[in-house]
Design a protein around this motif. Structure first.
Motif, PDB file in Angstrom:
ATOM      1  N   THR A  62       0.844   8.727  -0.584  1.00  0.00           N
ATOM      2  CA  THR A  62       2.103   7.994  -0.583  1.00  0.00           C
ATOM      3  C   THR A  62       2.408   7.549  -2.002  1.00  0.00           C
ATOM      4  O   THR A  62       1.588   6.900  -2.658  1.00  0.00           O
ATOM      5  CB  THR A  62       2.031   6.770   0.344  1.00  0.00           C
ATOM      6  OG1 THR A  62       1.739   7.212   1.679  1.00  0.00           O
ATOM      7  CG2 THR A  62       3.354   6.024   0.344  1.00  0.00           C
ATOM      8  N   GLU A  63       3.585   7.894  -2.463  1.00  0.00           N
ATOM      9  CA  GLU A  63       4.010   7.556  -3.820  1.00  0.00           C
ATOM     10  C   GLU A  63       5.451   7.072  -3.774  1.00  0.00           C
ATOM     11  O   GLU A  63       6.344   7.786  -3.314  1.00  0.00           O
ATOM     12  CB  GLU A  63       3.890   8.787  -4.730  1.00  0.00           C
ATOM     13  CG  GLU A  63       4.253   8.515  -6.185  1.00  0.00           C
ATOM     14  CD  GLU A  63       4.212   9.771  -7.026  1.00  0.00           C
ATOM     15  OE1 GLU A  63       3.951   9.658  -8.232  1.00  0.00           O
ATOM     16  OE2 GLU A  63       4.459  10.857  -6.480  1.00  0.00           O
ATOM     17  N   GLY A  64       5.669   5.843  -4.237  1.00  0.00           N
ATOM     18  CA  GLY A  64       7.014   5.302  -4.220  1.00  0.00           C
ATOM     19  C   GLY A  64       7.606   5.202  -2.829  1.00  0.00           C
ATOM     20  O   GLY A  64       8.817   5.369  -2.643  1.00  0.00           O
ATOM     21  N   GLY A  65       6.760   4.948  -1.860  1.00  0.00           N
ATOM     22  CA  GLY A  65       7.235   4.830  -0.481  1.00  0.00           C
ATOM     23  C   GLY A  65       7.435   6.159   0.220  1.00  0.00           C
ATOM     24  O   GLY A  65       7.841   6.190   1.385  1.00  0.00           O
ATOM     25  N   VAL A  66       7.159   7.259  -0.467  1.00  0.00           N
ATOM     26  CA  VAL A  66       7.328   8.593   0.115  1.00  0.00           C
ATOM     27  C   VAL A  66       5.948   9.213   0.348  1.00  0.00           C
ATOM     28  O   VAL A  66       5.112   9.242  -0.554  1.00  0.00           O
ATOM     29  CB  VAL A  66       8.160   9.508  -0.809  1.00  0.00           C
ATOM     30  CG1 VAL A  66       8.277  10.901  -0.217  1.00  0.00           C
ATOM     31  CG2 VAL A  66       9.537   8.902  -1.046  1.00  0.00           C
ATOM     32  N   THR A  67       5.713   9.688   1.560  1.00  0.00           N
ATOM     33  CA  THR A  67       4.437  10.323   1.905  1.00  0.00           C
ATOM     34  C   THR A  67       4.607  11.832   1.942  1.00  0.00           C
ATOM     35  O   THR A  67       5.558  12.347   2.541  1.00  0.00           O
ATOM     36  CB  THR A  67       3.928   9.835   3.267  1.00  0.00           C
ATOM     37  OG1 THR A  67       3.730   8.406   3.209  1.00  0.00           O
ATOM     38  CG2 THR A  67       2.607  10.492   3.629  1.00  0.00           C
TER      39      THR A  67
END
Length: 237
Positions: free
Chosen positions: A148-153
């Motif tokens: 998960t990076e910046g709220g995106v998985t």
């Protein structure tokens, strides 16, 4: 009386024959249902002998663009003498370099140039990438674990993509080209480098050699390269 026994023998022989044939056909039926690569299109990728395949992977459920660049002896610009010398070498099967991220568009031509000036042994380069509108799928295919990076998985498709390479693509190409199945090399850079590093660490026998450039270990703190690096650091301490 004798005819009755003969009749029973014929019935038993027939039953045995049916049983044997059935046992032979059942594995064949299972073999036919085994997932395999579907070729959607095929054509010339360049004037140097490279061919482009658009294939569908049943294991991943996605289409891929695969460009196969042959060694330079097949190129139109190579002299007749070099072609003749090269064809003698081609009596043996050649290595294949599987370049991820479409080989950044240069892996195939660069290998042809290097082999053409004898700084690299002849080899096929297989560039594996995506069609238009599929560029972001590399974040799924090249990461073995979800992150998960910046709220995106994203990620988590590495195992399926690896199966596509080893169980679908390689058998297809090894049947179509003079490729040595014992000399398959995996090349990856950045996300592709992380993918290659994880394959090497977890299933080293999947390929016979690895070229790993700038693997993005920062994106997956639980990746195999990170775990081994931490273990090595702890043991030294």
């Amino acid at each position: 009386m004798q005819s009755r026994y003969v009749g029973k023998a014929i019935v038993l022989s027939t039953a045995l024959f049916v049983a044997v044939v059935t046992s032979m056909l059942v594995p064949s039926a299972f073999a036919q249902t085994k997932s395999k690569l579907t070729v959607l299109s095929e054509g010339d990728a360049s004037t140097d002998g490279a061919r482009q395949f658009v294939v569908h992977s049943a294991l991943v459920g996605r289409d891929y663009v695969v460009v196969v660049s042959p060694p330079p002896i097949f190129g139109s610009w190579v002299s007749a003498d070099l072609k003749a010398a090269g064809l003698k070498r081609l009596e043996q099967k050649l290595p294949a370099i599987y370049a991820l991220e479409a080989g950044y568009g240069i892996a195939g031509p660069m290998a042809q140039m290097m082999a053409g000036v004898a700084t690299m042994s002849p080899a096929y380069v297989v560039s594996v990438g995506y069609g238009e509108g599929q560029a972001n799928f590399h974040r799924t295919d090249l990461l073995h674990r979800s992150v998960t990076e910046g709220g995106v998985t994203y990620g988590g498709g590495g195992a399926k993509f690896q199966a596509f390479l080893t169980e679908e693509l390689r058998p297809f190409l090894e049947a179509k080209y003079p490729l040595d199945p014992r000399k398959a090399i995996l090349y990856g850079h950045s996300f592709g480098g992380l993918f290659a590093a994880n394959v090497l660490a977890d299933t080293p026998d999947a390929f016979d050699g690895y070229v790993i450039a700038s693997p993005s270990v920062w994106i997956d703190t639980y990746s195999a390269p990170q775990r081994r690096s931490s273990t090595s650091t702890d043991s030294r301490a």
